[in-house]
Scaffold this active site. Structure first.
Site, PDB file in Angstrom:
ATOM      1  N   ASP A  99      -2.778  -3.741  -6.028  1.00  0.00           N
ATOM      2  CA  ASP A  99      -2.005  -4.268  -7.148  1.00  0.00           C
ATOM      3  C   ASP A  99      -2.951  -4.412  -8.348  1.00  0.00           C
ATOM      4  OD1 ASP A  99       0.686  -5.679  -8.004  1.00  0.00           O
ATOM      5  OD2 ASP A  99      -0.886  -7.118  -8.503  1.00  0.00           O
ATOM      6  N   HIS A 296       5.301  -3.103  -1.233  1.00  0.00           N
ATOM      7  CA  HIS A 296       4.203  -3.332  -2.173  1.00  0.00           C
ATOM      8  C   HIS A 296       2.955  -3.919  -1.537  1.00  0.00           C
ATOM      9  CE1 HIS A 296       2.183  -4.157  -5.891  1.00  0.00           C
ATOM     10  NE2 HIS A 296       2.140  -5.454  -5.650  1.00  0.00           N
TER      11      HIS A 296
END
Length: 321
Positions: A99, A296
């Site tokens: 991320d 994610h």
């Protein structure tokens, strides 16, 4: 055993978790996370012969939270990694990010390739500087509803997420995971209702994320979300600061891993970028690794696959890189 301590780098204090001996591996977390997002990687990487260090990055957890928004620019974040490598007594390291940690890792390799044995990014692909500032671009594309623009409103998201930190984090984890049902959608926010209002609140957490994990993550945000959100408030500033590297590419040995149900991989222009990476990244040692059914939270949702991919990647990097 993982050990914890505080180190002084780049003018701030960073809390780090560390274990093992051997070549240094620096693991950089993203939003909204902490060093514990890498908890599953310590064992396999240490067993494979590496010294593993995962900091709470600035603005997170037990590390310092500078009050100045400008203190969260990409140059500050890369400076933290450079300072950490030096403070740990090493000359080079493998740098891995997930991320927001991925842009920090990619830019460390871009700006200081002399320090990077290999760079790996999870979820967020390598940076290729666009023709206009990212907040400006997303404002035009989505009328200010893209979550970056929502985060850029001082104090607004900070207050929304801070009202019930545990619920906010639970919603974030579930919404962006591969366990959430339905099609992947762009993260757009109703500016009046906020972001959390449209996020489902699961009755139970995904199997890979326990209540104890949520407890620890909630505690790490006891000082609030402002420091973490200030990273987003530097997106346009970062675009300005990196102008000298426009057109430059990461040349260090590189690996990119993402989930096919990761909302980030569906951002405007990202699918096309991923397809073109093998032709645009001279250091990419293999095609992008796509994890089926993964959302994610790459290294948490698929810990064994990610750990194995990292070990294989490190071993394939020339040690003199």
């Amino acid at each position: 055993m993982i050990e914890h301590r505080v180190v002084h780098v780049n003018g701030i204090r960073l809390h780090i978790a560390e274990e093992g001996e051997g070549p240094l591996v620096v693991l950089l977390h993203g939003f909204p996370e902490s060093w514990r997002s890498w908890r599953h990687q310590f064992g396999p990487l240490v067993e494979a012969g590496y010294r593993v260090v995962a900091p709470d990055q600035r603005g997170y957890g037990r590390s310092d939270h500078p009050a100045d928004v400008a203190a969260y620019s990409i140059l500050h974040l890369v400076g933290d990694v450079v300072g950490l490598i030096r403070e740990l007594g090493e000359e080079k390291a493998y740098v891995v990010g997930h991320d927001w940690g991925a842009p920090v890792a990619w830019h460390t390799a871009l700006l200081r390739p002399d320090l990077v044995l290999g760079v790996a990014g999870l979820s967020v692909p390598p940076p290729f500087r666009g023709r206009q500032p990212p907040l400006v671009a997303m404002e035009k594309a989505f009328g200010g509803r893209f979550y970056w623009n929502y985060f850029n409103r001082p104090g607004v998201a900070d207050a929304e997420f801070g009202r019930d930190t545990r619920t906010a984090l639970r919603k974030f984890i579930y919404w962006a995971s591969g366990d959430a049902p339905g099609e992947i959608r762009q993260p757009l926010v109703d500016p009046e209702r906020g972001w959390l209002a449209a996020m489902p609140d699961p009755g139970t957490l995904p199997g890979w994320f326990t209540e104890s994990d949520l407890d620890a993550l909630t505690e790490s945000f006891s000082e609030g979300f402002t420091g973490a959100l200030d990273w987003y408030r530097n997106l346009d500033r970062n675009w300005e600061l990196t102008a000298p590297w426009a057109g430059a590419v990461v040349t260090s040995p590189a690996l990119y891993v993402y989930g096919d149900r990761d909302p980030v991989a569906a951002f405007p222009g990202t699918p096309e970028l991923i397809r073109k990476l093998p032709g645009r990244m001279p250091g990419l040692l293999r095609p992008p690794l796509e994890l089926t059914g993964c959302g994610h939270w790459t290294q948490q949702e698929r810990p064994a696959e990610v750990s194995a991919a990292l070990v294989d990647f490190f071993r394939s990097c020339p040690r003199g890189a």
